[in-house]
Scaffold this motif. Structure first.
Motif, PDB file in Angstrom:
ATOM      1  N   ASN A  63      11.273   2.325 -11.862  1.00 13.18           N
ATOM      2  CA  ASN A  63      11.157   3.556 -11.080  1.00 13.18           C
ATOM      3  C   ASN A  63       9.703   3.815 -10.732  1.00 13.18           C
ATOM      4  O   ASN A  63       8.815   3.681 -11.585  1.00 13.18           O
ATOM      5  CB  ASN A  63      11.722   4.749 -11.849  1.00 13.18           C
ATOM      6  CG  ASN A  63      13.226   4.688 -11.978  1.00 13.18           C
ATOM      7  OD1 ASN A  63      13.908   4.284 -11.048  1.00 13.18           O
ATOM      8  ND2 ASN A  63      13.750   5.073 -13.112  1.00 13.18           N
ATOM      9  N   LEU A  64       9.456   4.180  -9.470  1.00 13.31           N
ATOM     10  CA  LEU A  64       8.145   4.617  -9.007  1.00 13.31           C
ATOM     11  C   LEU A  64       8.196   6.131  -8.836  1.00 13.31           C
ATOM     12  O   LEU A  64       9.079   6.650  -8.154  1.00 13.31           O
ATOM     13  CB  LEU A  64       7.793   3.947  -7.677  1.00 13.31           C
ATOM     14  CG  LEU A  64       6.530   4.469  -6.964  1.00 13.31           C
ATOM     15  CD1 LEU A  64       5.278   4.103  -7.776  1.00 13.31           C
ATOM     16  CD2 LEU A  64       6.436   3.911  -5.554  1.00 13.31           C
ATOM     17  N   THR A  65       7.261   6.833  -9.489  1.00 13.88           N
ATOM     18  CA  THR A  65       7.216   8.293  -9.420  1.00 13.88           C
ATOM     19  C   THR A  65       5.984   8.728  -8.648  1.00 13.88           C
ATOM     20  O   THR A  65       4.870   8.293  -8.952  1.00 13.88           O
ATOM     21  CB  THR A  65       7.201   8.914 -10.827  1.00 13.88           C
ATOM     22  OG1 THR A  65       8.370   8.490 -11.523  1.00 13.88           O
ATOM     23  CG2 THR A  65       7.194  10.432 -10.735  1.00 13.88           C
ATOM     24  N   ILE A  66       6.192   9.580  -7.625  1.00 14.27           N
ATOM     25  CA  ILE A  66       5.092  10.185  -6.868  1.00 14.27           C
ATOM     26  C   ILE A  66       5.027  11.646  -7.291  1.00 14.27           C
ATOM     27  O   ILE A  66       6.047  12.342  -7.264  1.00 14.27           O
ATOM     28  CB  ILE A  66       5.319  10.079  -5.349  1.00 14.27           C
ATOM     29  CG1 ILE A  66       5.588   8.616  -4.953  1.00 14.27           C
ATOM     30  CG2 ILE A  66       4.115  10.627  -4.607  1.00 14.27           C
ATOM     31  CD1 ILE A  66       7.017   8.306  -4.673  1.00 14.27           C
ATOM     32  N   ALA A  67       3.853  12.109  -7.711  1.00 14.24           N
ATOM     33  CA  ALA A  67       3.703  13.482  -8.190  1.00 14.24           C
ATOM     34  C   ALA A  67       2.519  14.148  -7.505  1.00 14.24           C
ATOM     35  O   ALA A  67       1.473  13.525  -7.279  1.00 14.24           O
ATOM     36  CB  ALA A  67       3.511  13.517  -9.707  1.00 14.24           C
ATOM     37  N   SER A  68       2.677  15.429  -7.168  1.00 11.14           N
ATOM     38  CA  SER A  68       1.582  16.213  -6.615  1.00 11.14           C
ATOM     39  C   SER A  68       0.542  16.464  -7.706  1.00 11.14           C
ATOM     40  O   SER A  68       0.887  16.790  -8.835  1.00 11.14           O
ATOM     41  CB  SER A  68       2.106  17.545  -6.076  1.00 11.14           C
ATOM     42  OG  SER A  68       1.057  18.460  -5.840  1.00 11.14           O
ATOM     43  N   THR A  75      -0.311  11.317  -7.190  1.00 11.72           N
ATOM     44  CA  THR A  75      -0.484  10.182  -8.095  1.00 11.72           C
ATOM     45  C   THR A  75       0.770   9.325  -8.052  1.00 11.72           C
ATOM     46  O   THR A  75       1.850   9.813  -7.769  1.00 11.72           O
ATOM     47  CB  THR A  75      -0.729  10.645  -9.540  1.00 11.72           C
ATOM     48  OG1 THR A  75       0.392  11.429  -9.974  1.00 11.72           O
ATOM     49  CG2 THR A  75      -1.995  11.478  -9.639  1.00 11.72           C
ATOM     50  N   PHE A  76       0.589   8.029  -8.319  1.00 11.19           N
ATOM     51  CA  PHE A  76       1.698   7.088  -8.357  1.00 11.19           C
ATOM     52  C   PHE A  76       1.765   6.466  -9.743  1.00 11.19           C
ATOM     53  O   PHE A  76       0.728   6.152 -10.340  1.00 11.19           O
ATOM     54  CB  PHE A  76       1.514   5.971  -7.319  1.00 11.19           C
ATOM     55  CG  PHE A  76       1.423   6.461  -5.903  1.00 11.19           C
ATOM     56  CD1 PHE A  76       2.574   6.663  -5.146  1.00 11.19           C
ATOM     57  CD2 PHE A  76       0.199   6.731  -5.313  1.00 11.19           C
ATOM     58  CE1 PHE A  76       2.492   7.104  -3.842  1.00 11.19           C
ATOM     59  CE2 PHE A  76       0.107   7.165  -4.008  1.00 11.19           C
ATOM     60  CZ  PHE A  76       1.258   7.358  -3.272  1.00 11.19           C
ATOM     61  N   ALA A  77       2.984   6.242 -10.260  1.00 13.10           N
ATOM     62  CA  ALA A  77       3.149   5.597 -11.567  1.00 13.10           C
ATOM     63  C   ALA A  77       4.519   4.943 -11.628  1.00 13.10           C
ATOM     64  O   ALA A  77       5.476   5.415 -11.017  1.00 13.10           O
ATOM     65  CB  ALA A  77       3.011   6.608 -12.712  1.00 13.10           C
ATOM     66  N   ARG A 123       3.489  -2.576 -11.100  1.00  8.50           N
ATOM     67  CA  ARG A 123       2.510  -1.620 -11.590  1.00  8.50           C
ATOM     68  C   ARG A 123       1.685  -1.076 -10.432  1.00  8.50           C
ATOM     69  O   ARG A 123       1.612  -1.688  -9.348  1.00  8.50           O
ATOM     70  CB  ARG A 123       1.591  -2.264 -12.637  1.00  8.50           C
ATOM     71  CG  ARG A 123       0.778  -3.428 -12.123  1.00  8.50           C
ATOM     72  CD  ARG A 123       0.002  -4.109 -13.251  1.00  8.50           C
ATOM     73  NE  ARG A 123      -0.730  -5.274 -12.795  1.00  8.50           N
ATOM     74  CZ  ARG A 123      -1.975  -5.246 -12.300  1.00  8.50           C
ATOM     75  NH1 ARG A 123      -2.617  -4.085 -12.217  1.00  8.50           N
ATOM     76  NH2 ARG A 123      -2.573  -6.354 -11.905  1.00  8.50           N
ATOM     77  N   VAL A 124       1.071   0.061 -10.676  1.00  8.91           N
ATOM     78  CA  VAL A 124       0.259   0.730  -9.660  1.00  8.91           C
ATOM     79  C   VAL A 124      -1.214   0.484  -9.955  1.00  8.91           C
ATOM     80  O   VAL A 124      -1.670   0.639 -11.094  1.00  8.91           O
ATOM     81  CB  VAL A 124       0.546   2.239  -9.626  1.00  8.91           C
ATOM     82  CG1 VAL A 124      -0.399   2.944  -8.668  1.00  8.91           C
ATOM     83  CG2 VAL A 124       1.987   2.484  -9.222  1.00  8.91           C
ATOM     84  N   GLN A 180       0.845  -1.193   0.000  1.00  7.74           N
ATOM     85  CA  GLN A 180       0.000   0.000   0.000  1.00  7.74           C
ATOM     86  C   GLN A 180       0.879   1.241   0.000  1.00  7.74           C
ATOM     87  O   GLN A 180       1.831   1.351   0.770  1.00  7.74           O
ATOM     88  CB  GLN A 180      -0.914   0.017   1.215  1.00  7.74           C
ATOM     89  CG  GLN A 180      -1.943   1.159   1.177  1.00  7.74           C
ATOM     90  CD  GLN A 180      -2.969   1.053   2.280  1.00  7.74           C
ATOM     91  OE1 GLN A 180      -2.867   0.209   3.153  1.00  7.74           O
ATOM     92  NE2 GLN A 180      -3.961   1.910   2.247  1.00  7.74           N
ATOM     93  N   LEU A 181       0.584   2.151  -0.921  1.00 14.51           N
ATOM     94  CA  LEU A 181       1.387   3.360  -1.096  1.00 14.51           C
ATOM     95  C   LEU A 181       0.733   4.555  -0.411  1.00 14.51           C
ATOM     96  O   LEU A 181      -0.470   4.792  -0.578  1.00 14.51           O
ATOM     97  CB  LEU A 181       1.582   3.657  -2.584  1.00 14.51           C
ATOM     98  CG  LEU A 181       2.275   2.567  -3.399  1.00 14.51           C
ATOM     99  CD1 LEU A 181       2.290   2.941  -4.878  1.00 14.51           C
ATOM    100  CD2 LEU A 181       3.689   2.337  -2.898  1.00 14.51           C
ATOM    101  N   LYS A 182       1.533   5.288   0.324  1.00 16.76           N
ATOM    102  CA  LYS A 182       1.094   6.541   0.924  1.00 16.76           C
ATOM    103  C   LYS A 182       2.200   7.563   0.728  1.00 16.76           C
ATOM    104  O   LYS A 182       3.382   7.206   0.669  1.00 16.76           O
ATOM    105  CB  LYS A 182       0.801   6.371   2.418  1.00 16.76           C
ATOM    106  CG  LYS A 182      -0.393   5.480   2.715  1.00 16.76           C
ATOM    107  CD  LYS A 182      -0.655   5.414   4.216  1.00 16.76           C
ATOM    108  CE  LYS A 182      -1.861   4.538   4.535  1.00 16.76           C
ATOM    109  NZ  LYS A 182      -2.119   4.459   5.992  1.00 16.76           N
TER     110      LYS A 182
END
Length: 683
Positions: free
Chosen positions: A192-197, A167-169, A177-178, A151-153
């Motif tokens: 690579n996992l990218t977290i973006a506002s 968002t996660f990608a 995969r997300v 679980q991603l937070k």
């Protein structure tokens, strides 16, 4: 701070000049009624109206000056997250008109960070992460077993940003995969996992995801499973399968008051009883095992949490913690004393330093004064600053060494000892005397750190230059087609990673061939048939290497001199060597057509209208081929041939070199039955 100012005074004069008294009440208004800004941004809104009159007064007011401010000329500046209203008022004599604009001020997201509380995340410099990665990274490393979900937070900074949605990608859904707020590990690999506002999509964080082979089973062993209070017992573990990516565990005791376990699996007995020791796979797979340890009671004792400590003059005190055992001791009171109160004093375990020096702090049990424990206290003056004498950095050659120079302040610091580290030891190493040695091309940062726990450090950048030590041609012999301008030759510096790759090229006889180029490659142009040398010279060191250039009409070396078809559909070919060298093998293609001029299937595959062939006897210069010595591959001619076309595609010389004739230079030879019959019928 971002601004969107418009020349305010001039704008207001123009607007008032267009303002009329007759239509003022209806026409006087802001051009935009709703505006959204980020904190720190500004805007000067436009007003609409009629003709200006003498004595007009234009004023502005903001309903909540904590959210936004407005100047006398109408310049609005966003101050703090929230909502407010800006009112513009036009006064003309006894009449006045108002218009209102709604302002919404948003707070930006400046950083997004992955929450790691329930994830297995390593620092990129961690040895465990380095052992799993294909190549070093600078971002956090998230390890997840194949087939598992996480679980991603994420946390946004500041926490009170107007929107904290993210968002996660991933960049490789085949590895991970997300799905919603979950990361699904598909198969072993990296991505690579990218977290973006969502509000500020330019604000991102990248995490390296490593999907590993998980541990399926753990087993534990610990001799006879007994340990005395105050004693130690090593618990051994084994992971299955043996190919698991991370063969490391974390330890915990379900009964920490009876026995504890460190992260090496060493159990310490504390009081009589049974403790369950649990090992969990460190890879997040969930695999675990437990073992029961029997702790036997030991004699009474008193101990301190440390045997020695440092206290900084005028710094924070040090707290010593005394422990009485067994845990059920009735009287746990203790007495503290200092061997030299002028250096340090102690009260209830709180040690305060007064001047540089050393003393002993002793704790005694009131119930049994024979039991005591001591700690050695050293009061020090720590470093306040450390620096290199060459802050701009320095450069050295590979294999070269140099001595670094540095300073520590203040002059009366208790310890001048330092340690040195290099962030890239494969490039530059440094010994503990500050002497650096360059090993290979690149750059590294050398850090000097005071050892007195002040935390003071300094850094210097060291660049290692790799000189050229030699050069060699990638190919010694170059076959160059006459008049061709694009034959490419390349050279390699020794070593390959030398900093200066500039080279000059020349030929022994420019009338035969010339070479043009300044780097590690050149283009050779053949001017006339002949043989000459090719030379390359490095700019760094002047090292040279030589090769050979042979200029020939290689495209015209083989001539299809004769082509005919017999009455029983047999193809007869005559090839001639037009070169000045021996050819050992010629390859060609034959295209077939029926007597209506249409392509005809002539291959054993039942589809192709062509087949390949070869002549494998040696042809000396000027020599012609022999009949019956040709090989046809896959030929299957079942119908009368109307026309055949022979195209020579390539050949091999006596030295084993194969020349492939470019499509544009190939000269087909054809035979047409209609022409042959016409010649026969007309004599």
């Amino acid at each position: 701070m971002m601004k969107r100012w418009i020349p305010a005074v001039l704008g207001m004069l123009i607007l008032l000049a267009a303002f009329s008294a007759a239509g003022a009440e209806e026409a006087f208004q802001f051009a935009v009624k709703e505006v959204t800004l980020y904190e720190g941004e500004g805007i000067t809104p436009g007003l609409t109206g009629g003709a200006e009159e003498a004595g007009d007064v234009l004023t502005f007011r903001v309903s909540d000056p904590k959210v936004a401010s407005v100047s006398e000329t109408g310049e609005i500046t966003a101050l703090r997250k929230g909502k407010t209203k800006v009112t513009a008022k036009l006064t003309r004599g006894k009449n006045s008109w108002k218009t209102v604009m709604n302002i919404t001020v948003l707070r930006r997201v400046t950083r997004v960070t992955l929450s790691t509380s329930k994830l297995t995340v390593y620092d990129p410099e961690d040895a465990m992460a380095a052992g799993l990665l294909r190549e070093p990274v600078s971002c956090p490393v998230l390890v997840i077993p194949a087939g598992k979900n996480a679980q991603l937070k994420a946390v946004c900074t500041p926490e009170d940003a107007s929107s904290t949605k993210v968002t996660f990608a991933t960049d490789d859904a085949g590895v991970a995969r997300v799905s919603g707020a979950y990361l699904l590990a598909e198969q072993r690999g990296e991505c690579n996992l990218t977290i973006a506002s969502v509000q500020n999509p330019e604000v991102t964080e990248t995490v390296r995801v490593v999907v590993i082979q998980p541990v399926r089973k753990l087993s534990l062993a610990a001799g006879d499973r007994k340990v005395a209070t105050g004693g130690f017992l090593q618990v051994e573990y084994a992971c299955e399968p043996e190919t698991a990516s991370i063969q490391r565990v974390s330890w915990a005791s379900r009964n920490p008051t009876i026995a504890t376990v460190d992260q090496e699996g060493v159990v310490t007995g504390l009081k009589r009883g049974t403790a369950v020791i649990v090992a969990r796979a460190a890879d997040g797979s969930g695999a675990s095992a437990a073992i029961s340890i029997n702790v036997t009671q030991t004699a009474e004792a008193i101990s301190l949490d440390r045997a020695e400590a440092e206290v900084v003059v005028k710094g924070s005190p040090v707290y010593l913690r005394a422990t009485l055992s067994p845990a059920n001791t009735s009287d746990k009171s203790v007495h503290w004393e200092s061997s030299d109160p002028e250096i340090a004093t102690v009260e209830s375990g709180k040690v305060t330093g007064h001047k540089a020096g050393a003393c002993t702090i002793t704790v005694r049990s009131y119930s049994n004064p024979a039991l005591s424990a001591s700690a050695r206290i050293r009061v020090v003056q720590r470093a306040t600053r450390i620096s290199f004498t060459s802050p701009q950095g320095l450069s050295i050659l590979t294999g070269e060494s140099a001595q670094l120079e540095w300073m520590i302040e203040p002059e009366d610091v208790s310890s001048r000892e330092v340690t040195f580290t290099s962030n890239h030891t494969s490039i530059v190493t440094v010994d503990q005397n500050g002497r650096i040695t360059g090993h290979k091309r690149g750059a590294a940062t050398i850090t000097v750190k005071a050892t007195d726990k002040s935390g003071k450090t300094a850094q210097i950048r060291v660049t290692v230059i790799q000189p050229v030590e030699g050069v060699q041609l990638k190919a010694f012999l170059h076959h160059v087609q006459l008049y061709d301008e694009y034959h490419r030759a390349t050279a390699i510096t020794i070593p390959k990673n030398a900093n200066n790759q500039n080279m000059s090229w020349s030929t022994g006889d420019p009338a035969i061939a010339t070479a043009r180029g300044t780097g590690n490659a050149c283009y050779i142009t053949g001017h006339q048939v002949g043989t000459t040398s090719l030379r390359v010279t490095t700019e760094d060191g002047g090292f040279t290497a030589e090769g050979e250039i042979r200029v020939r009409d290689y495209n015209g070396a083989v001539l299809a001199e004769g082509l005919s078809v017999t009455a029983d559909n047999r193809i007869r070919i005559v090839l001639r060597n037009m070169s000045d060298f021996t050819i050992t093998r010629v390859r060609f293609r034959i295209d077939c057509y029926d007597r209506d001029g249409n392509p005809m299937v002539c291959n054993q595959d039942g589809e192709s209208t062509s087949f390949s062939g070869a002549y494998t006897l040696a042809l000396d210069p000027g020599m012609r081929s022999q009949h019956g010595q040709f090989s046809f591959y896959g030929a299957a001619i079942n119908d009368p041939l109307g026309m055949v076309v022979l195209t020579v595609t390539d050949y091999t010389d006596i030295e084993g070199y194969t020349w492939e004739i470019p499509e544009s230079a190939r000269v087909p030879r054809s035979w047409d039955w209609r022409i042959e019959n016409w010649e026969d019928s007309n004599g």
